[in-house]
Design a protein around this motif. Structure first.
Motif, PDB file in Angstrom:
ATOM      1  N   TRP A  93       0.972  -1.204  -0.048  1.00  0.00           N
ATOM      2  CA  TRP A  93      -0.082   0.034  -0.042  1.00  0.00           C
ATOM      3  C   TRP A  93       0.875   1.259   0.009  1.00  0.00           C
ATOM      4  CZ3 TRP A  93       0.383  -3.520   3.898  1.00  0.00           C
ATOM      5  CH2 TRP A  93       0.908  -2.958   5.229  1.00  0.00           C
ATOM      6  N   ARG A  94       0.307   2.361  -0.277  1.00  0.00           N
ATOM      7  CA  ARG A  94       1.031   3.609  -0.147  1.00  0.00           C
ATOM      8  C   ARG A  94       1.672   4.030   1.058  1.00  0.00           C
ATOM      9  NH1 ARG A  94      -0.546   8.797   0.669  1.00  0.00           N
ATOM     10  NH2 ARG A  94      -2.901   8.287   0.535  1.00  0.00           N
ATOM     11  N   ARG A  95       2.832   4.299   1.298  1.00  0.00           N
ATOM     12  CA  ARG A  95       3.486   4.493   2.491  1.00  0.00           C
ATOM     13  C   ARG A  95       2.922   5.808   3.028  1.00  0.00           C
ATOM     14  NH1 ARG A  95       7.730   3.060   5.097  1.00  0.00           N
ATOM     15  NH2 ARG A  95       8.711   2.020   3.162  1.00  0.00           N
ATOM     16  N   GLY A  96       2.325   5.613   4.275  1.00  0.00           N
ATOM     17  CA  GLY A  96       1.688   6.695   4.910  1.00  0.00           C
ATOM     18  C   GLY A  96       0.112   7.057   4.751  1.00  0.00           C
ATOM     19  N   ALA A  97      -0.403   5.966   3.879  1.00  0.00           N
ATOM     20  CA  ALA A  97      -1.791   5.997   3.649  1.00  0.00           C
ATOM     21  C   ALA A  97      -2.766   5.820   4.958  1.00  0.00           C
ATOM     22  CB  ALA A  97      -2.266   4.735   2.649  1.00  0.00           C
ATOM     23  N   ASP A  98      -3.802   6.409   5.108  1.00  0.00           N
ATOM     24  CA  ASP A  98      -4.745   6.364   6.283  1.00  0.00           C
ATOM     25  C   ASP A  98      -5.696   4.948   5.944  1.00  0.00           C
ATOM     26  OD1 ASP A  98      -3.964   8.740   7.314  1.00  0.00           O
ATOM     27  OD2 ASP A  98      -5.320  10.013   6.392  1.00  0.00           O
ATOM     28  N   PHE A  99      -5.746   4.039   6.889  1.00  0.00           N
ATOM     29  CA  PHE A  99      -6.180   2.816   6.603  1.00  0.00           C
ATOM     30  C   PHE A  99      -7.868   2.972   6.941  1.00  0.00           C
ATOM     31  CE2 PHE A  99      -2.566   0.399   5.671  1.00  0.00           C
ATOM     32  CZ  PHE A  99      -2.842  -0.740   5.686  1.00  0.00           C
ATOM     33  N   THR A 100      -8.460   2.539   6.164  1.00  0.00           N
ATOM     34  CA  THR A 100      -9.783   2.637   6.045  1.00  0.00           C
ATOM     35  C   THR A 100     -10.309   1.203   6.655  1.00  0.00           C
ATOM     36  OG1 THR A 100     -10.260   1.710   3.957  1.00  0.00           O
ATOM     37  CG2 THR A 100     -10.283   4.002   3.981  1.00  0.00           C
ATOM     38  N   PRO A 101     -11.431   1.121   7.513  1.00  0.00           N
ATOM     39  CA  PRO A 101     -11.889  -0.117   7.962  1.00  0.00           C
ATOM     40  C   PRO A 101     -11.834  -1.255   7.079  1.00  0.00           C
ATOM     41  CG  PRO A 101     -13.285   1.607   8.801  1.00  0.00           C
ATOM     42  CD  PRO A 101     -12.559   2.297   7.999  1.00  0.00           C
ATOM     43  N   PRO A 102     -12.206  -1.154   5.698  1.00  0.00           N
ATOM     44  CA  PRO A 102     -11.981  -2.205   4.807  1.00  0.00           C
ATOM     45  C   PRO A 102     -10.423  -2.489   4.402  1.00  0.00           C
ATOM     46  CG  PRO A 102     -13.618  -0.957   3.646  1.00  0.00           C
ATOM     47  CD  PRO A 102     -12.873   0.068   4.976  1.00  0.00           C
ATOM     48  N   MET A 103      -9.610  -1.603   4.521  1.00  0.00           N
ATOM     49  CA  MET A 103      -8.137  -1.839   4.396  1.00  0.00           C
ATOM     50  C   MET A 103      -7.693  -2.712   5.533  1.00  0.00           C
ATOM     51  SD  MET A 103      -6.952   1.701   2.700  1.00  0.00           S
ATOM     52  CE  MET A 103      -5.322   1.247   2.759  1.00  0.00           C
ATOM     53  N   GLN A 104      -7.986  -2.159   6.750  1.00  0.00           N
ATOM     54  CA  GLN A 104      -7.687  -3.032   7.810  1.00  0.00           C
ATOM     55  C   GLN A 104      -8.213  -4.598   8.043  1.00  0.00           C
ATOM     56  OE1 GLN A 104      -5.316  -1.663  10.306  1.00  0.00           O
ATOM     57  NE2 GLN A 104      -5.299  -3.983  10.646  1.00  0.00           N
ATOM     58  N   ALA A 105      -9.640  -4.651   7.560  1.00  0.00           N
ATOM     59  CA  ALA A 105     -10.099  -5.686   7.427  1.00  0.00           C
ATOM     60  C   ALA A 105      -9.249  -6.687   6.572  1.00  0.00           C
ATOM     61  CB  ALA A 105     -11.598  -5.821   7.020  1.00  0.00           C
ATOM     62  N   LEU A 106      -8.923  -6.464   5.436  1.00  0.00           N
ATOM     63  CA  LEU A 106      -8.039  -7.111   4.614  1.00  0.00           C
ATOM     64  C   LEU A 106      -6.582  -7.611   5.378  1.00  0.00           C
ATOM     65  CD1 LEU A 106      -8.162  -8.404   1.569  1.00  0.00           C
ATOM     66  CD2 LEU A 106      -6.374  -6.360   1.021  1.00  0.00           C
ATOM     67  N   ARG A 107      -6.028  -6.418   5.893  1.00  0.00           N
ATOM     68  CA  ARG A 107      -4.777  -6.893   6.458  1.00  0.00           C
ATOM     69  C   ARG A 107      -5.122  -7.648   7.699  1.00  0.00           C
ATOM     70  NH1 ARG A 107      -0.849  -2.379   9.383  1.00  0.00           N
ATOM     71  NH2 ARG A 107       1.155  -3.755   9.240  1.00  0.00           N
ATOM     72  N   SER A 108      -5.821  -7.406   8.563  1.00  0.00           N
ATOM     73  CA  SER A 108      -6.065  -8.516   9.580  1.00  0.00           C
ATOM     74  C   SER A 108      -6.537  -9.741   9.245  1.00  0.00           C
ATOM     75  CB  SER A 108      -6.906  -7.815  10.475  1.00  0.00           C
ATOM     76  OG  SER A 108      -6.747  -6.676  11.038  1.00  0.00           O
TER      77      SER A 108
END
Length: 308
Positions: A274-289
């Motif tokens: 992902w882009r360095r420094g990007a603000d993680f949205t709940p969907p992004m965090q769900a994928l990562r988790s």
């Protein structure tokens, strides 16, 4: 009599390795335990699953059909024992970019699970080359990417490795090199070589070959993994490819064996970007988790979503 998971695992190991002795070593059990499990399975199924030959164990037609069922059963058991605890209430849209190899040989089962775990989350998939993915992440066209992180060098991107897939030499059944526990570039250079080009595979290959005084005798370059698989299985050449894309059988039903390479060959790393420094949205965090839990990585969070 019912079929046990132990019997299925012993059967799959024997089918993939082609020899009871190798399956026993891989499973750290006795050969007699593997033999007994296979005989029990054949009695329950009512058909021979293997042909016993001097060179090993070859699957019968019934064995090949049973192998596909065994894979499916073991996959479901693995899913059931690695339940995701991130809140299923996550909703929104997530644009995920992926390269050819990842979308073909890694992502499908995870996308299926993600859609079941997060029914309100819309997943948008895009298959692209690495350069286009990097540009798309930096311009916010895509939220995250799943790709070969070992190919990424852009400092403006953050990567997180999920798994490493060992690269081994692919050879057809009964190839003379199978008499050895491992081979080096010197022996491989004497064989006709099939060079895969998709996902920068040729570039990666030449990087590790360049550290040697030997060079592969390339007879064909192709972007098709299935072409490599068929050519190797039919005795037209050999190839060094990762375990992630290996299957023990070609489309024609011919067997493909693997041999460890003793010279330095880096593993193929698969992960998130992902882009360095990007603000993680709940969907992004769900994928990562989800991936962190699936691959038992540190930093797993439960239902709460915070910006990394």
């Amino acid at each position: 009599m019912s079929i046990s998971l132990r019997q299925l695992r012993y059967f799959v190991a024997t089918a993939e390795l082609g020899q009871i002795s190798q399956a026993a070593i891989d499973l750290s059990i006795s050969q007699s335990a593997v033999t007994t499990a296979i005989k029990e399975l054949e009695r329950i199924v009512g058909a021979n699953l293997f042909l016993r030959t001097p060179s090993g164990m070859d699957l019968t037609m019934a064995g090949r059909e049973f192998l596909s069922h065994a894979y499916e059963i073991l996959k479901k058991v693995d899913e059931a024992t690695h339940l995701n605890v991130v809140s299923s209430a996550v909703e929104g849209t997530l644009a995920i970019a992926a390269t050819y190899t990842v979308i073909g040989y890694f992502l499908p089962q995870h996308i299926e699970r993600l859609r079941r775990l997060f029914p309100k989350l819309e997943l948008q998939l895009f298959e692209l080359k690495r350069e286009s993915i990097e540009e798309g992440l930096l311009t916010n066209r895509y939220d995250m990417a799943v790709l070969l992180t070992s190919n990424i060098l852009n400092p403006a991107l953050t990567t997180e490795k999920l798994m490493s897939s060992t690269r081994r030499l692919w050879v057809p059944a009964q190839h003379p090199l199978l008499q050895r526990d491992s081979v080096g570039f010197r022996e491989i250079a004497e064989e006709p070589y099939i060079m895969l080009t998709v996902d920068e595979a040729a570039h990666s290959s030449l990087k590790y070959w360049s550290t040697s005084t030997y060079q592969p005798r390339v007879i064909l370059r192709t972007s098709s993994v299935e072409a490599v698989r068929s050519l190797v299985a039919n005795g037209q050449g050999v190839a060094i490819l990762s375990d992630m894309v290996h299957r023990p059988w070609s489309l024609e039903g011919r067997r493909i064996e693997t041999i460890n390479v003793r010279d330095p060959v880096p593993a193929m790393d698969v992960g998130l970007a992902w882009r360095r420094g990007a603000d993680f949205t709940p969907p992004m965090q769900a994928l990562r988790s989800y991936f962190q839990q699936t691959f038992h990585l540190p930093g797993v969070r439960d239902a709460s979503f915070t910006t990394p």
